[in-house]
Scaffold this active site. Sequence first.
Site, PDB file in Angstrom:
ATOM      1  N   GLU A 234     -31.281  40.641  27.626  1.00 20.91           N
ATOM      2  CA  GLU A 234     -30.125  41.552  27.607  1.00 20.91           C
ATOM      3  C   GLU A 234     -29.398  41.552  28.949  1.00 20.91           C
ATOM      4  OE1 GLU A 234     -28.956  42.892  25.033  1.00 20.91           O
ATOM      5  OE2 GLU A 234     -30.567  43.153  23.579  1.00 20.91           O
TER       6      GLU A 234
ATOM      7  N   GLU B  25     -20.902  41.431  15.024  1.00 20.31           N
ATOM      8  CA  GLU B  25     -21.041  40.063  14.505  1.00 20.31           C
ATOM      9  C   GLU B  25     -20.156  39.794  13.294  1.00 20.31           C
ATOM     10  OE1 GLU B  25     -24.359  40.772  17.173  1.00 20.31           O
ATOM     11  OE2 GLU B  25     -23.604  41.939  15.472  1.00 20.31           O
TER      12      GLU B  25
ATOM     13  N   GLU C  74     -28.324  47.805   9.072  1.00 17.07           N
ATOM     14  CA  GLU C  74     -29.122  46.963   9.974  1.00 17.07           C
ATOM     15  C   GLU C  74     -29.925  45.931   9.178  1.00 17.07           C
ATOM     16  OE1 GLU C  74     -30.215  46.443  14.203  1.00 17.07           O
ATOM     17  OE2 GLU C  74     -28.505  46.986  12.991  1.00 17.07           O
TER      18      GLU C  74
ATOM     19  N   ASP D  44     -31.326  34.041  16.266  1.00 15.00           N
ATOM     20  CA  ASP D  44     -29.876  33.830  16.122  1.00 15.00           C
ATOM     21  C   ASP D  44     -29.206  33.048  17.255  1.00 15.00           C
ATOM     22  OD1 ASP D  44     -30.397  35.965  17.811  1.00 15.00           O
ATOM     23  OD2 ASP D  44     -29.093  37.388  16.807  1.00 15.00           O
TER      24      ASP D  44
END
Length: 812
Positions: A88, A347, A329, A235
């Site tokens: 992150e 996204e 989610e 991803d």
Amino acid sequence: MFDHAYGSYMKYAYPADELMPLSCRGRVRGQEPNRGDIDDSLGKFSLTLIDTLDTLVVLNKLDEFEDAVRKAVKDVRLDNDVVVSVFETNIRVLGGLLGGHVMADLLRQRGDRMQWYQDELLHMAKELGHRLLPAFNTTSGLPYPKVNLRYGVLNPLSRTGTESDTCTACAGTMILEFAALSRLSGESVFEEHARKALDVLWERRQRGSDLVGTVINIHNGEWVRRDSGVGAGIDSYYEYLMKAYILLGDNVFLERFNVHYSAIMKYISQPPLLLNVHMHNPTVSVRSWMDSLLAFFPGLQVLRGDLKPAIETHEMLYQVTKQHKFLPEAFTTEFRVHWGQHLLRPEFAESTYYLYKATGDPYYLRVGQSIVEKLNAYARVPCGFAAVQDVRTGTHEDRMDSFFLAEMFKYLYLLFSEKNELPIDIDDYIFTTEAHLLPVSLSTTQPPCQGNNTTVPVSHEEDLFTHSCPSTETLFPNNPSFAKTIRDSYKYLTGVGRAFHPLPIREIELPLHDNGMEPVEFLKSMGISLTPLNEVTAGDTGSLKEHKGVYRVKLVAEVSQTPEEEVVVPHVVQLISPPFLGRTVLTAGPAKFGMDLMKQEHGVKGSIVKASPYTACGPIDNAVELKSHIALALRGDCMFAAKARWLQEAGAIGVIFIDHHEGSNSEETPLFQMVGDGDSTEDITLPMVFLFSREGAVLTAALEKHHNVDVLLLPKERQLGHEKPVSMNIKLRLAEEGELEEGAASGPTLELVLENDELLLKEEVEEDLRGEQQSQQQQHFCSKATEDDRTEPCLADSSATPNSNSGPDTNP
């Protein structure tokens, strides 16, 4: 919308890392209740400000950008004694500093502003890069998942370095930021480490399927979780292979991406779905749900030039948002909610932007419009935009992640703006996974890092776009309806928007005998309901004649709509030790694996002990203390099944999982059943229940106050003191004395006598007067089901029961 969100952050939260939009204040780590791994994004470095820098330029807010850069240079410290997520911090902070530097440098070169800027953001980026490097100090080259900004890892003061696992995306999403930092700073060490991590992931791929797993051991490179998909945990690994080729021009990354992409399209992509499979046995799906992070994948497929599956998956996602307002989610393959949270993730907007740029189809502008309208209708609050705790209830969460400003507004603004309205040429840049802008010129203007020359076995089929960028002329020459043709077959995928037309009936002839019940039942199990034709067309004998070419049809088949919602049996955690004595009862959700509490007549009883570490995602430090006790563990960091195995190994006799989403509670959020990790869970024999945050707080507070707390885990219907009420229906009718309803005397009669001068249902009666009346009158009792299901007397002269002032939680 951006002004409202960014303005609220600057007004109420800065210099804190995040805005809490419901509380109208900043979230400072250590000053708010711990949210587990979610807090690892916060490093006391004004996260939202840095993440938003290049968004300000894209939105042409150049004055605000210059002011924000000055604030970042003056106020932000990167040497705080705090443990942060390497992944992150890389994508949000390092990427934010680099994107901000690239924009500041561009504006300075133009000569009209930022003349004072002396590469301060690049120097900060270099400092942060060096603070992240200790995470790569492993035998394999895969980075630790966490690092202390001041003390690194393995230092006695670092409080980190004990982790053994990391996610594939966490290790494989460093190359863009680290390579850009190396190219801009001249220090090759960053790019070298990021390339090495990618080499390890490539070498550890499953050779038979060319897929990678979700979690890997950073010391020996062994896979810890072998489920493979394109969503959470993997991803951006795939995304960065493709984009590393675009940014750096290195064929190694394109070759690897193409090998992986062929495997994804062979095993994971089942248009319009993207499923998770076992990497070593990829024909087996490991779960019946998808997570919202995979919504980025259609955008990546556009970059690849594979438009058809991109359009199909995007259309499926759009239908889900129509049904639930936002992408949950996680949602099932039948498009029901699996996990109802929505964190304002960008996204879906990202893929919408890519598809519009690729097709020019105004349909995608309308999709973008729906995103905007839903955000304003369901997420906007007075102090910003709030995440949605559950799309089914619309309840908010006191949370506005920095990616909302970094990505969502960038993609939406770019979707609706013309190129000539932007202060930069957007085609000169590539988006990182956090939508930060890095110039594609880095591949030619800066020296490459001497690194991997990995030879790649090209065994997959190559197509037109294996080694070239997609071209709209090649994809759909002179065919503006290209995208619509693909979309139409998925238009009513979830059933939303379909008009109901019961007639005319579409008949199909089935090879079934009139009484062939076995095949009928088999078809029913597949979701096909069968109805004899004469039942459907009763009263409409002429309808068959309207259908030419149809002969005598015995049965009509109709694919049923989504299956019935799964019934979740409520469980409870009942506190039975003094001073609670069974009066405190907390509603809990069950698990689909482990001991079935429905089959335990008296539930499972034990004292509770908090696990250490609280998330229970590794070896349990307090196993001796935990043995023969019921463990408390926090949700997050790993799967429920993984936690259960560690706690079972430590000797616990049961587990109570507590939600890490602050403020969640059983009144506002529907209960759900905890599921396993896709592998066999037969080895787990513990009983498990799940408490939402608010109920969990009651339990932890009780433990802190009383230290020794005994609880009972069992289905709600069997809780102690819970007896099935005896009930009967009583019809009351006021009538004059002597007047009886016709036929009333024909059966047993309960007669309540009210004197004319008495007040019915009087709430406030003097205590002594009430006692006098009770002694004078005959008391009539009826059986009444109260809130706590006890049988109580109902006085004939008043609605008040003897303990009418005590609440439902005070039963002895």
